[in-house]
Design a protein around this motif. Structure first.
Motif, short mmCIF file in Angstrom:
data_model
loop_
_atom_site.label_atom_id
_atom_site.label_comp_id
_atom_site.label_asym_id
_atom_site.label_seq_id
_atom_site.Cartn_x
_atom_site.Cartn_y
_atom_site.Cartn_z
N ARG A 21 -41.58 -46.12 -17.16
CA ARG A 21 -41.21 -46.73 -18.44
C ARG A 21 -42.00 -48.02 -18.58
NH1 ARG A 21 -35.18 -47.57 -18.45
NH2 ARG A 21 -35.52 -47.76 -16.22
N ILE A 22 -42.80 -48.09 -19.64
CA ILE A 22 -43.71 -49.20 -19.84
C ILE A 22 -43.48 -49.79 -21.22
CG2 ILE A 22 -46.15 -49.84 -20.06
CD1 ILE A 22 -45.34 -46.77 -18.12
N ARG A 23 -43.52 -51.10 -21.30
CA ARG A 23 -43.42 -51.81 -22.58
C ARG A 23 -44.78 -52.47 -22.82
NH1 ARG A 23 -38.58 -53.56 -25.00
NH2 ARG A 23 -37.55 -52.99 -23.06
N ALA A 24 -45.31 -52.31 -24.03
CA ALA A 24 -46.60 -52.92 -24.37
C ALA A 24 -46.48 -53.66 -25.70
CB ALA A 24 -47.69 -51.84 -24.46
N SER A 25 -47.21 -54.75 -25.81
CA SER A 25 -47.17 -55.56 -27.04
C SER A 25 -48.54 -55.55 -27.70
CB SER A 25 -46.76 -56.99 -26.70
OG SER A 25 -47.75 -57.60 -25.90
N ALA A 76 -48.90 -48.63 -9.73
CA ALA A 76 -49.44 -49.99 -9.91
C ALA A 76 -49.68 -50.37 -11.36
CB ALA A 76 -50.72 -50.15 -9.08
N ILE A 77 -48.70 -50.11 -12.21
CA ILE A 77 -48.76 -50.59 -13.59
C ILE A 77 -48.71 -52.11 -13.54
CG2 ILE A 77 -47.52 -50.66 -15.80
CD1 ILE A 77 -48.80 -47.96 -15.19
N THR A 78 -49.59 -52.77 -14.29
CA THR A 78 -49.72 -54.22 -14.16
C THR A 78 -49.64 -54.91 -15.52
OG1 THR A 78 -51.16 -53.84 -12.27
CG2 THR A 78 -51.17 -56.04 -13.21
N PRO A 79 -48.66 -55.82 -15.69
CA PRO A 79 -48.60 -56.60 -16.93
C PRO A 79 -49.91 -57.35 -17.15
CG PRO A 79 -46.56 -56.83 -15.72
CD PRO A 79 -47.52 -56.11 -14.80
N GLY A 80 -50.34 -57.37 -18.40
CA GLY A 80 -51.59 -58.03 -18.76
C GLY A 80 -52.73 -57.04 -18.93
N GLN A 81 -52.61 -55.88 -18.31
CA GLN A 81 -53.64 -54.86 -18.48
C GLN A 81 -53.38 -54.06 -19.74
OE1 GLN A 81 -53.65 -52.60 -14.80
NE2 GLN A 81 -55.24 -53.91 -13.95
N ALA A 82 -54.39 -53.33 -20.17
CA ALA A 82 -54.29 -52.52 -21.38
C ALA A 82 -53.82 -51.11 -21.05
CB ALA A 82 -55.64 -52.44 -22.08
N VAL A 83 -53.10 -50.52 -21.99
CA VAL A 83 -52.82 -49.09 -21.98
C VAL A 83 -53.56 -48.54 -23.21
CG1 VAL A 83 -50.61 -49.42 -23.20
CG2 VAL A 83 -51.09 -47.27 -22.04
N VAL A 84 -54.34 -47.48 -23.01
CA VAL A 84 -55.11 -46.88 -24.10
C VAL A 84 -54.48 -45.54 -24.44
CG1 VAL A 84 -57.38 -46.09 -24.84
CG2 VAL A 84 -57.19 -48.08 -23.33
N LEU A 85 -54.26 -45.31 -25.73
CA LEU A 85 -53.56 -44.12 -26.21
C LEU A 85 -54.54 -43.14 -26.86
CD1 LEU A 85 -50.58 -46.03 -27.80
CD2 LEU A 85 -50.62 -44.86 -25.58
N TYR A 86 -54.36 -41.86 -26.55
CA TYR A 86 -55.26 -40.81 -27.03
C TYR A 86 -54.47 -39.71 -27.73
CZ TYR A 86 -58.62 -42.72 -23.67
OH TYR A 86 -59.47 -43.55 -22.98
N SER A 94 -54.24 -48.96 -28.66
CA SER A 94 -54.00 -49.57 -27.35
C SER A 94 -52.96 -50.66 -27.49
CB SER A 94 -55.30 -50.15 -26.79
OG SER A 94 -55.72 -51.24 -27.57
N GLY A 95 -52.52 -51.17 -26.35
CA GLY A 95 -51.58 -52.27 -26.31
C GLY A 95 -51.70 -52.98 -24.97
N THR A 96 -51.12 -54.16 -24.88
CA THR A 96 -51.13 -54.93 -23.63
C THR A 96 -49.81 -54.72 -22.90
OG1 THR A 96 -52.55 -56.59 -24.64
CG2 THR A 96 -51.37 -57.23 -22.63
N ILE A 97 -49.87 -54.26 -21.67
CA ILE A 97 -48.67 -54.01 -20.87
C ILE A 97 -47.95 -55.33 -20.61
CG2 ILE A 97 -47.79 -53.18 -18.66
CD1 ILE A 97 -50.29 -51.30 -18.61
N THR A 98 -46.65 -55.36 -20.93
CA THR A 98 -45.85 -56.58 -20.71
C THR A 98 -44.76 -56.38 -19.67
OG1 THR A 98 -44.40 -55.99 -22.55
CG2 THR A 98 -46.24 -57.47 -23.04
N GLU A 99 -44.34 -55.13 -19.46
CA GLU A 99 -43.21 -54.88 -18.55
C GLU A 99 -43.25 -53.42 -18.11
OE1 GLU A 99 -38.35 -55.35 -18.66
OE2 GLU A 99 -39.51 -55.65 -20.48
N TYR A 100 -42.71 -53.15 -16.95
CA TYR A 100 -42.60 -51.77 -16.46
C TYR A 100 -41.32 -51.60 -15.66
CZ TYR A 100 -44.07 -53.77 -12.04
OH TYR A 100 -44.14 -54.54 -10.91
N LYS A 101 -40.83 -50.34 -15.63
CA LYS A 101 -39.63 -50.01 -14.85
C LYS A 101 -39.79 -48.64 -14.27
CE LYS A 101 -36.55 -52.79 -17.58
NZ LYS A 101 -35.40 -52.90 -18.37
#
Length: 101
Positions: A21-25, A76-86, A94-101
Motif C-alpha cells: 500500500r503506497i501513498r503518492a502526492s 524497498a519502497i522509498t518516500p521521495g522516489q517516483a512511482v510511474v504509472l502505465y 507519475s507521483g512522488t511516494i510519500t508513505e508505504y505500508k
C-alpha cells in the motif's frame, strides 16, 4: 521523516522491507487530466524503481493524492522516489511516494 527515524532491517527478506500500500502526492498526468474521477479507482501497472518489471496495481485518486494498492508486495519502497504509472506500454502519469505500508 516525521519522527526523524531511520529503520534498519537485516537481510533481504525482512518483512519490514516490503509493502503493498503506497501513498503518492503531486500526481502529474501526461494528458493533463487524470484517467479517473475523484474517489474512483483504475487498474494500471506501475514501476517503483528503474528497470523494474511492470507491477499490477489499483490506483485511487483522492484529490492531489494517489492511493496505490499493489497486487504483490514491493521491496524497498522509498518516500521521495517516483512511482510511474502505465496503461499497457504507455506512460500516463507519475507521483512522488510519500508513505508505504
Amino acid at each position: 521523516l516525521k519522527r526523524n527515524m531511520l529503520v534498519v532491517a537485516q537481510g533481504e527478506d525482512s518483512p519490514r522491507l516490503y509493502a503493498n500500500r503506497i501513498r503518492a502526492s503531486q500526481p502529474t498526468w501526461i494528458a493533463d487530466e487524470p484517467p479517473m474521477g475523484e474517489g474512483e479507482s483504475i487498474r494500471l501497472t506501475a514501476r517503483f524503481r528503474y528497470r523494474q518489471a511492470d507491477q499490477q496495481v489499483t490506483v485511487t485518486r483522492r484529490g492531489e493524492e494517489l492511493l496505490i494498492a499493489s497486487d504483490e508486495k514491493q521491496r524497498a519502497i522509498t518516500p521521495g522516489q517516483a512511482v510511474v504509472l502505465y496503461d499497457g506500454d504507455t506512460v500516463i502519469g507519475s507521483g512522488t511516494i510519500t508513505e508505504y505500508k
